[in-house]
Design an enzyme around this catalytic site. Structure first.
Site, mmCIF file in Angstrom:
data_model
loop_
_atom_site.group_PDB
_atom_site.id
_atom_site.type_symbol
_atom_site.label_atom_id
_atom_site.label_comp_id
_atom_site.label_asym_id
_atom_site.label_seq_id
_atom_site.Cartn_x
_atom_site.Cartn_y
_atom_site.Cartn_z
ATOM 1 C CG HIS A 4 32.624 41.777 55.749
ATOM 2 N ND1 HIS A 4 31.593 41.441 56.599
ATOM 3 C CD2 HIS A 4 32.051 42.469 54.734
ATOM 4 C CE1 HIS A 4 30.445 41.933 56.135
ATOM 5 N NE2 HIS A 4 30.705 42.559 54.993
ATOM 6 C CE1 TYR A 13 29.859 39.355 47.743
ATOM 7 C CE2 TYR A 13 27.557 39.765 48.205
ATOM 8 C CZ TYR A 13 28.849 39.660 48.636
ATOM 9 O OH TYR A 13 29.151 39.875 49.962
#
Length: 334
Positions: free
Chosen positions: A256, A291
């Protein structure tokens, strides 16, 4: 099988058939609901008669066990899915979980790796292999994961037919059986072609050759076992060895984290959030927006560590000294 476990099985069957729930999602639902059913049975209760108070007592019990906020939130979500299903099926006349506020998940920044660290992993991938075929497979796995940002379950479950012919894109079946197209970069296409060459040319009596000739041959990364392809756990162990060979702390390197690196590096390169959302297969743009916080942290770090005014003895220090000599008070850079 108890009546509660039978109703849970019916719920899971419906989730698989009607909602297209992924295998890992079904396993999580099953674990959570069976734990809740066992807790109820120990108190002389059953899934058919649960109340809001019982659900809240169970969540308190989970908290007392030391379960994380994320785990408790997931268990409540599983219970909500079940009670909604029970209402729709006519097993109940109400939904006791609908107004329960669960623990909010703490939103932590995704861990990622630098571009240099990714390069080190790709260089180290073939060095832990036993033979040339394994080296090609290891490189292909990492190149595909970093080039596309796909989930590890999507990676190991790639059918080989969709990967032939030097494809410029791969069609991936993700969560909820939703398909999405992922472009392949040049290095990933080269690594894929090299692995397919070793895979197709494997001697008939070799372990790889026997896998390719058997039912496991339908997968890009065949392996012995019930699923017929490389398990996620095996990929995780391989990645651990690659990290060690690359001189990177293996606790920082997971499948991940590579997915996070893919998204972060795209954002750094100027990609827009909507495109990243589609590539990652996120249903909600809010999930992808995390992000931007990674970028905020990196920008802050760049300013604090590399801007001349942030360094002791830099221009700011000289300016402050000069201002002090002129009878004014300079304000240090913050």
């Amino acid at each position: 099988m108890s009546r509660d476990h039978a109703s849970i099985s019916s719920f899971l069957d419906a989730q698989a058939a009607e909602a297209g729930a992924a295998r890992n999602t079904l396993l999580a639902y099953g674990r959570d609901l069976r734990d809740f059913a066992d807790w109820l049975n120990a108190r002389g209760q059953a899934m058919s008669t649960i109340t809001r108070d019982l659900i809240e007592d169970y969540l308190t019990h989970c908290d007392a066990q030391g379960l994380s906020r994320a785990t408790r939130a997931r268990r409540l979500s599983s219970i909500r899915q079940f009670t909604r299903f029970a209402l729709e099926e006519g097993w109940r006349e109400d939904d006791p979980a609908i107004r329960i506020s669960g623990p909010r998940r703490a939103r932590s920044l995704p861990k990622t790796l630098s571009k240099d660290e990714i390069a080190a992993l790709l260089t180290a991938a073939p060095t832990i292999a036993r033979n040339a075929a394994d080296a090609a497979r290891n490189t292909c796995l990492l190149e595909l994961l970093y080039s596309t940002g796909m989930r590890v379950s999507e990676l190991v479950g790639l059918p080989v037919q969709g990967c032939r012919g030097n494809p410029e894109v791969l069609v991936i079946r993700g969560k909820g059986s939703k398909d999405r197209m992922l472009p392949l970069g040049g290095p990933a296409r080269i690594a894929l072609a090299e692995w397919l060459r070793h895979r197709d040319d494997a001697p008939d009596k070799s372990p790889l050759g026997r896998l390719v000739a058997g039912p496991e041959g339908r997968w890009l990364f065949p392996a012995p076992g019930a699923e017929g392809h490389m398990p996620r756990q095996s990929f995780g162990r391989m990645l651990n060895q690659i990290a060690i060979a690359a001189g990177i702390d293996p606790t920082r390197v997971t499948p991940h984290v590579l997915r996070h690196a893919f998204a972060t590096h795209l954002l750094e390169g100027g990609a827009d959030l909507r495109s990243i959302q589609m590539l990652l297969g996120h249903a909600d743009l809010g999930t992808t927006e995390i992000y931007t916080h990674v970028m905020d942290e990196r920008m802050k770090e760049l300013v604090l560590n590399h801007h001349p005014l942030a360094r002791v003895g830099g221009p700011d220090t000289r300016r402050t000294t000069q201002q002090s000599n002129n009878g004014t008070h300079g304000r240090p850079f913050e």
